[in-house]
Enzyme design. Structure first.
Site, short mmCIF file in Angstrom:
data_model
loop_
_atom_site.label_atom_id
_atom_site.label_comp_id
_atom_site.label_asym_id
_atom_site.label_seq_id
_atom_site.Cartn_x
_atom_site.Cartn_y
_atom_site.Cartn_z
N GLY A 11 0.75 -1.18 0.03
CA GLY A 11 0.13 0.05 -0.03
C GLY A 11 0.88 1.29 -0.02
O GLY A 11 1.88 1.24 0.44
N CYS B 190 5.84 -0.15 7.18
CA CYS B 190 5.46 0.85 6.46
C CYS B 190 6.81 1.25 5.78
O CYS B 190 7.66 1.31 6.20
CB CYS B 190 5.11 2.08 7.28
SG CYS B 190 4.58 3.48 6.70
N LEU B 191 6.33 1.64 4.50
CA LEU B 191 7.44 1.90 3.44
C LEU B 191 8.36 3.16 3.94
O LEU B 191 9.26 3.38 3.61
CB LEU B 191 7.01 2.16 2.07
CG LEU B 191 6.65 1.07 1.43
CD1 LEU B 191 5.93 1.13 -0.17
CD2 LEU B 191 7.37 -0.25 1.18
N GLN C 136 3.06 9.80 1.12
CA GLN C 136 4.35 9.15 1.40
C GLN C 136 5.37 9.53 0.16
O GLN C 136 6.41 9.43 0.41
CB GLN C 136 4.21 7.67 1.28
CG GLN C 136 3.54 7.32 2.60
CD GLN C 136 3.25 5.67 2.53
OE1 GLN C 136 2.12 5.36 2.17
NE2 GLN C 136 4.25 5.05 3.20
N HIS D 259 -4.41 2.12 7.53
CA HIS D 259 -3.12 2.56 7.68
C HIS D 259 -2.96 3.52 6.74
O HIS D 259 -2.14 4.62 7.15
CB HIS D 259 -2.09 1.15 7.42
CG HIS D 259 -0.76 1.65 7.36
ND1 HIS D 259 0.15 1.19 8.31
CD2 HIS D 259 -0.17 1.95 6.33
CE1 HIS D 259 1.28 1.58 7.91
NE2 HIS D 259 1.30 2.05 6.85
N GLU D 260 -3.29 3.48 5.71
CA GLU D 260 -3.06 4.46 4.49
C GLU D 260 -3.79 5.77 4.67
O GLU D 260 -3.59 6.83 4.35
CB GLU D 260 -3.21 3.83 3.10
CG GLU D 260 -2.54 2.38 2.68
CD GLU D 260 -0.90 2.48 2.78
OE1 GLU D 260 -0.56 3.88 2.66
OE2 GLU D 260 -0.20 1.58 3.02
N HIS E 49 -2.22 8.01 6.91
CA HIS E 49 -1.29 8.94 6.18
C HIS E 49 -1.70 10.07 5.72
O HIS E 49 -1.06 11.22 5.69
CB HIS E 49 -0.58 7.90 4.96
CG HIS E 49 0.58 7.08 5.43
ND1 HIS E 49 1.97 7.52 5.90
CD2 HIS E 49 0.67 5.58 5.20
CE1 HIS E 49 2.46 6.43 6.23
NE2 HIS E 49 1.99 5.27 5.80
#
Length: 168
Positions: A46, A92-93, A51, A134-135, A138
């Site tokens: 994701g 997480c990225l 991000q 989660h996204e 962000h």
């Protein structure tokens, strides 16, 4: 298509609250394609536009093993459909190399626009429910580390800052 730079914690730009997408056009679809390429290359499941330093309410996701189920969420919203919580180990990225348990509502209803700007709704549970929450965090300037104790968050921050200094 292009691979975009992914911001890493504690970059303050990750705290920016994303603005709604007003127009779904070719430029937005190009961003969607670039975000998928970036997410797959990372590799991740994701990615929120925040991000990659684009502060629009846009999320791409693909939970499949073979990259065959790309999902696009423009202006996503979700509501919890149960008070039951599930605990998943999240990564997480933007917080590379760290995985921690986070409690989130088990089942959610998602409302969003697809890549063509058409509205849709879906019910999600399991990993999809966790991932959309989660996204969406962000897009609201929140990271999974915000659910952790101050001690854990500070430890992760210090380790990532050290890695950033070593790379510079």
């Amino acid at each position: 298509m292009a691979i975009l730079n992914i911001l890493e914690f504690p970059d303050p730009r990750l705290r920016t609250i994303a603005q709604p997408v007003d127009v779904v056009d070719d430029a937005l679809r190009q961003l969607i394609d670039d975000m998928f390429e970036t997410m797959y290359a990372a590799p991740g499941i994701g990615l929120a536009a925040t991000q990659v330093d684009v502060h629009k309410r846009l999320v791409v996701m693909d939970l499949s093993e073979d990259k065959s189920t790309p999902l696009v969420f423009i202006n996503p919203e979700f509501e919890a459909l149960t008070e039951q919580m599930d605990q998943y180990q999240e990564g997480c990225l933007s917080v590379p190399g760290f995985y921690e348990n986070v409690d989130r509502p088990q089942k959610v209803r998602i409302k969003a626009l697809d890549r063509d700007g058409k509205p849709f709704e879906m019910i999600a549970d399991g990993l999809l429910a966790v991932c959309i929450q989660h996204e969406c965090d962000h897009l609201n300037g929140k990271l999974f580390v915000d659910y952790l104790s101050q001690l854990k968050r500070d430890r992760i921050k210090k380790k990532l800052e050290k890695q950033h200094r070593q790379r510079a």
